[in-house]
Structures are given as structure tokens and as C-alpha cells.
Write a protein that holds these residues in place. Structure first.
Motif, short mmCIF file in Angstrom:
data_model
loop_
_atom_site.label_atom_id
_atom_site.label_comp_id
_atom_site.label_asym_id
_atom_site.label_seq_id
_atom_site.Cartn_x
_atom_site.Cartn_y
_atom_site.Cartn_z
N GLY A 78 0.79 -1.22 0.00
CA GLY A 78 0.00 0.00 0.00
C GLY A 78 0.82 1.27 0.00
O GLY A 78 0.25 2.37 -0.01
N ARG A 79 2.13 1.14 -0.02
CA ARG A 79 3.00 2.32 -0.05
C ARG A 79 3.43 2.61 -1.49
O ARG A 79 3.60 1.70 -2.30
CB ARG A 79 4.23 2.12 0.84
N ASP A 80 3.64 3.87 -1.78
CA ASP A 80 4.12 4.30 -3.09
C ASP A 80 5.64 4.19 -3.06
O ASP A 80 6.36 5.17 -2.85
CB ASP A 80 3.68 5.74 -3.38
N MET A 81 6.15 3.00 -3.25
CA MET A 81 7.57 2.73 -3.06
C MET A 81 8.41 3.56 -4.03
O MET A 81 8.11 3.65 -5.22
CB MET A 81 7.86 1.24 -3.23
N GLY A 82 9.44 4.15 -3.49
CA GLY A 82 10.29 5.08 -4.24
C GLY A 82 9.86 6.51 -4.10
O GLY A 82 10.66 7.43 -4.36
N GLN A 83 8.61 6.74 -3.68
CA GLN A 83 8.08 8.10 -3.49
C GLN A 83 7.12 8.10 -2.30
O GLN A 83 6.04 8.67 -2.36
CB GLN A 83 7.33 8.58 -4.74
N ASP A 84 7.54 7.48 -1.20
CA ASP A 84 6.63 7.27 -0.07
C ASP A 84 6.77 8.40 0.95
O ASP A 84 7.59 8.33 1.86
CB ASP A 84 6.94 5.92 0.59
N PHE A 85 5.96 9.45 0.77
CA PHE A 85 5.99 10.60 1.66
C PHE A 85 4.71 10.72 2.48
O PHE A 85 4.51 11.72 3.17
CB PHE A 85 6.24 11.89 0.87
N THR A 86 3.85 9.72 2.43
CA THR A 86 2.63 9.71 3.23
C THR A 86 2.90 8.94 4.52
O THR A 86 3.32 7.78 4.47
CB THR A 86 1.48 9.04 2.47
N PRO A 87 2.69 9.55 5.70
CA PRO A 87 3.05 8.88 6.97
C PRO A 87 2.08 7.78 7.37
O PRO A 87 1.44 7.83 8.42
CB PRO A 87 3.07 10.03 7.96
N ASP A 89 0.81 4.61 8.99
CA ASP A 89 1.22 3.94 10.24
C ASP A 89 2.26 4.75 11.02
O ASP A 89 2.97 4.21 11.87
CB ASP A 89 1.78 2.53 9.96
N GLY A 90 2.39 6.04 10.69
CA GLY A 90 3.29 6.91 11.45
C GLY A 90 4.71 6.98 10.93
O GLY A 90 5.58 7.54 11.59
N TRP A 91 4.96 6.43 9.72
CA TRP A 91 6.32 6.47 9.18
C TRP A 91 6.29 6.42 7.66
O TRP A 91 5.29 6.06 7.06
CB TRP A 91 7.19 5.36 9.75
N ARG A 92 7.43 6.81 7.07
CA ARG A 92 7.57 6.89 5.62
C ARG A 92 8.86 6.21 5.19
O ARG A 92 9.87 6.25 5.90
CB ARG A 92 7.60 8.37 5.19
N MET A 93 8.87 5.68 3.98
CA MET A 93 10.08 5.12 3.38
C MET A 93 10.86 6.17 2.57
O MET A 93 12.00 5.93 2.20
CB MET A 93 9.73 3.93 2.49
N TYR A 94 10.21 7.29 2.26
CA TYR A 94 10.79 8.32 1.40
C TYR A 94 11.18 7.70 0.06
O TYR A 94 10.37 7.04 -0.57
CB TYR A 94 11.95 9.03 2.12
N HIS A 95 12.43 7.84 -0.40
CA HIS A 95 12.82 7.26 -1.68
C HIS A 95 13.42 5.86 -1.52
O HIS A 95 13.79 5.23 -2.52
CB HIS A 95 13.83 8.16 -2.40
N GLY A 96 13.57 5.40 -0.28
CA GLY A 96 14.12 4.06 -0.05
C GLY A 96 13.12 2.97 -0.39
O GLY A 96 11.91 3.15 -0.24
N ARG A 97 13.63 1.82 -0.83
CA ARG A 97 12.78 0.68 -1.15
C ARG A 97 12.95 -0.46 -0.16
O ARG A 97 12.02 -1.22 0.07
CB ARG A 97 13.06 0.19 -2.58
N LYS A 98 14.14 -0.56 0.45
CA LYS A 98 14.37 -1.56 1.49
C LYS A 98 14.60 -0.91 2.84
O LYS A 98 14.14 -1.39 3.87
CB LYS A 98 15.58 -2.43 1.12
N VAL A 99 15.36 0.19 2.83
CA VAL A 99 15.68 0.95 4.04
C VAL A 99 15.13 2.36 3.85
O VAL A 99 15.26 2.92 2.76
CB VAL A 99 17.21 0.99 4.26
N PRO A 100 14.50 2.95 4.86
CA PRO A 100 14.00 4.31 4.69
C PRO A 100 15.13 5.28 4.41
O PRO A 100 16.26 5.10 4.87
CB PRO A 100 13.34 4.61 6.04
N GLY A 101 14.82 6.34 3.66
CA GLY A 101 15.81 7.39 3.45
C GLY A 101 15.90 7.82 2.01
O GLY A 101 14.95 7.70 1.22
N PHE A 102 17.09 8.32 1.66
CA PHE A 102 17.30 8.97 0.38
C PHE A 102 18.52 8.36 -0.31
O PHE A 102 19.67 8.72 -0.01
CB PHE A 102 17.47 10.48 0.59
#
Length: 369
Positions: A78-87, A89-102
Motif C-alpha cells: 500500500g505504499r508508493d515505493m520510491g516516493q513514499d511521503f505519506t506517513p 502507520d506513522g512512518w515513511r520510506m521516502y525514496h528508499g525501497r528496502k531501508v527508509p531514506g534517500f
């Protein structure tokens, strides 16, 4: 337009200009009367900034326990992987696909200041430099002529959550320093000077002085090519913690300096007697002393201040230059050189879980904390 109406229009234009001038003068008098506040703006993920600051992002993520790859031990469905900026469950992956971050991305023409209040950041760059820092540490990086780096948020705890909070600031470089040699330094939490003050009621305020000075407490040296390296530019970056009911004074800065106070945690404040609610950016007149009185909850503030760089700003994503031609040159240079390439095995580069806080520099030297 007829010649009869033209003088009338000209007169109206003159009157409007005079009214605007008088309104500005009246507004300044009212601002001073109403305690130095120029304006208020709500806080979201990206915070409003003023010259010489270009950008301020507040990352606040309640990450779950980590898995073996230091990513979240939770479903990513349900996450927009690679562009996950919606919090979600209280967290985001951002541009990461395995580990959160950039994962790896380029910069040119400005600096990043990354203030990690909780959690961990893994840094890797195109010059072979690397680091792991967190829990009060600050990284000051001059992109200058250009480099690539990745900023990942490894979830080191496997048996419990990994709450993460950090600010990333972009501080502009003047034209004379746009092509400075890329550089980074660590301001380790235990070395960052702290200004402590107690009010008449015994209530404490702590100010971490990341840049600038207050009350005889002066920050560690800024990056050498930074706008902050010259004290005449009056750059201040302070994180402020106030006990409930505490009162502190912030001294006046020079005229023409931009000063913004970000009230991101707490209930209410009074600034020179004017009440302000939380989650707001408070733009202030810089050359007036402030008396800040906290409300019923402990509060957290960020103060950014500095003389503006009075030069054109042209930005295209991760490049900030003075002209469109320089932006096009930055894009061409990146396509040609990749600003040194990428010497690491992964785009989402994370260091071994067992590593503690460290920084490895271009000259081969290493700091271990």
C-alpha cells in the motif's frame, strides 16, 4: 486609453504607492507594539524559510523494529515505493525501497545541515566518504562544485521500535563559493556547545548552539566555505528546549537579518507578551530583544537566522545556482562526470549493523565515537 483618463490613472498610482508606504510604516509600528512578530505560517513536512536558508524539512517517523536488512520488519503493501511521503502507520520510506531514506542523489551550489535528534543516519558519498551519526549529532556538508551522496535511516533495533526525528536545512552559498571543494564535517553531540539559562523561578532553558553564539557560548567552526564561516553574516542555528513555564531572552541581532523561530512541539508560547500556538513558523524582527515565556508543556524550538545573500537564486531540484545557464551546466557536468561516480555497492548504502557512530573522510582519516 484616452488622454483625459491618463492623468487620473497616474494620480491613482501615486496615491496607491503612498498608501502602501504609509501602511508599511504603520505595520512596523504595530509590529513593534505587538512584540516583534512579522508573520506566522503553519508547519507541515517542509517548513517555510527565508534567505539565506533555502529549505527546511522536519522528518518525524515512528519506525517499527528493524529486519535483517535494517529496513522495517513490517509490510510495505500500500505504499508508493520510491516516493513514499505519506506517513502511513506513522512512518515513511521516502525514496528508499528496502531501508527508509534517500538513496544516492547529486547536489551542487549549497550546503546541507542535518540535525539528528533521534534515530540514525548513514552517510556515503561519491568521494568515498562515509559516516553513521545520530541522537544529537549534526552533519555539515558543503556540496559546492558537486557530489553525490546517500542518506539512509537504518533501523538498528530489532526488538523494539526505531523512532526517528531530524531536521535537514539547506543553506545557500554565495556565487564566489558555488564551486568550492565539496566537504563535510561532523559536529558530534557531546561537542556541541549548550547555552543554559535559569529564570527567576528556577525554570531551565537549554540552547544547542549549532551555529552562531549566545550569552558567551559560541558554536564550533562552520564548514570553511560556508556563509556561516564569517561572523558578520550572523548565521544562527539553535535548537531550544524550555521547561514548562520557563522564560528566556533572545538577544537582538543586526538590522536586515532574517530570523525565524519554529515552534514545533509544546502547547503555547508568549513572545514579548503575545500568545502563539504550536506548529507555527514565527518570522521575527531581528533587531529587537525577545522574551519568550513557555506555556504549560515542555517546548521544542528551532531558530534560524542570517543575513540574506543578495544574489539571484535559480534552483532546479538538487542544484542551486545564480543563473539558468549555470543550472544547465550543472546538469551537463553531472551527466558527464556523475560528480565522481558512485564507489559503493548499493544505491541505498547502509553500513554494518555492528558499526557505531563514525566518520570517514576523503583524506583517509576516521573519527570513531
Amino acid at each position: 486609453m484616452s488622454s483625459i483618463n491618463a492623468p487620473s490613472l497616474r494620480l491613482r498610482q501615486i496615491i496607491l504607492r503612498q498608501e502602501k508606504k504609509l501602511n508599511k510604516q504603520h505595520l512596523r509600528v504595530m509590529i513593534i507594539k505587538n512584540e516583534a512578530i512579522l508573520g506566522l505560517k503553519p508547519l507541515g513536512f517542509m517548513w517555510p524559510t527565508t534567505n539565506p536558508f533555502l529549505f527546511c524539512a522536519h522528518h518525524l517517523d515512528d519506525y517499527p523494529a528493524g529486519n535483517l536488512e535494517m529496513g522495517p520488519a513490517a509490510s510495505l503493501e500500500g505504499r508508493d515505493m520510491g516516493q513514499d511521503f505519506t506517513p502511513k502507520d506513522g512512518w515513511r520510506m521516502y525514496h528508499g525501497r528496502k531501508v527508509p531514506g534517500f538513496p544516492v542523489h547529486p547536489h551542487r551550489g549549497f550546503e546541507t545541515i542535518t540535525i539528528v535528534r533521534n534515530g540514525t543516519v548513514d552517510h556515503s558519498d561519491s568521494h568515498g566518504q562515509a559516516g553513521r551519526y545520530g541522537k544529537g549529532d549534526v552533519q555539515w556538508m558543503t556540496a559546492g562544485a558537486g557530489l553525490q551522496h546517500s542518506e539512509m535511516f537504518p533501523l538498528l533495533n530489532t526488538g523494539s521500535g526505531n523512532p526517528t526525528e531530524l531536521f535537514q536545512l539547506w543553506l545557500n552559498l554565495p556565487k564566489a563559493k558555488k564551486f568550492a571543494e565539496p566537504y563535510f564535517k561532523m559536529l558530534w553531540s557531546e561537542d556541541i556547545p549548550v547555552y543554559k539559562t535559569m529564570d527567576n523561578n528556577g525554570k531551565l532553558t537549554d540552547i544547542d548552539v549549532i551555529a552562531g553564539s549566545i550569552g558567551g557560548v559560541t558554536a564550533l567552526a562552520a564548514a570553511p566555505d560556508s556563509w556561516a564561516a564569517d561572523p558578520v553574516n550572523e548565521i544562527a542555528v539553535w535548537t531550544i528546549q524550555m521547561e514548562s513555564g520557563a522564560q528566556c531572552k533572545i538577544p537582538a541581532a543586526g538590522s536586515g537579518v532574517n530570523r525565524t523561530l519554529y515552534f514545533h512541539a509544546g502547547s503555547t508560547l508568549e513572545i514579548n507578551g503575545t500568545a502563539v500556538s504550536s506548529n507555527q513558523a514565527i518570522e521575527l524582527i531581528s533587531d529587537l530583544e525577545l522574551t519568550i515565556t513557555n506555556g504549560s508543556q515542555e517546548c521544542q524550538l528551532l531558530l534560524l537566522q542570517g543575513k540574506p545573500i543578495n544574489e539571484p537564486v535559480v534552483q532546479y531540484g538538487p542544484f542551486v545556482m545564480n543563473s539558468q545557464g549555470e543550472i544547465q551546466q550543472a546538469m551537463a557536468d553531472y551527466r558527464k562526470t556523475e560528480f565522481g561516480g558512485w564507489p559503493w555497492p548499493m544505491r541505498e548504502m547502509v553500513h554494518p549493523r555492528s558499526r557505531g557512530r563514525f566518520a570517514k573522510y576523503r583524506d583517509g582519516s576516521e573519527e570513531i565515537r
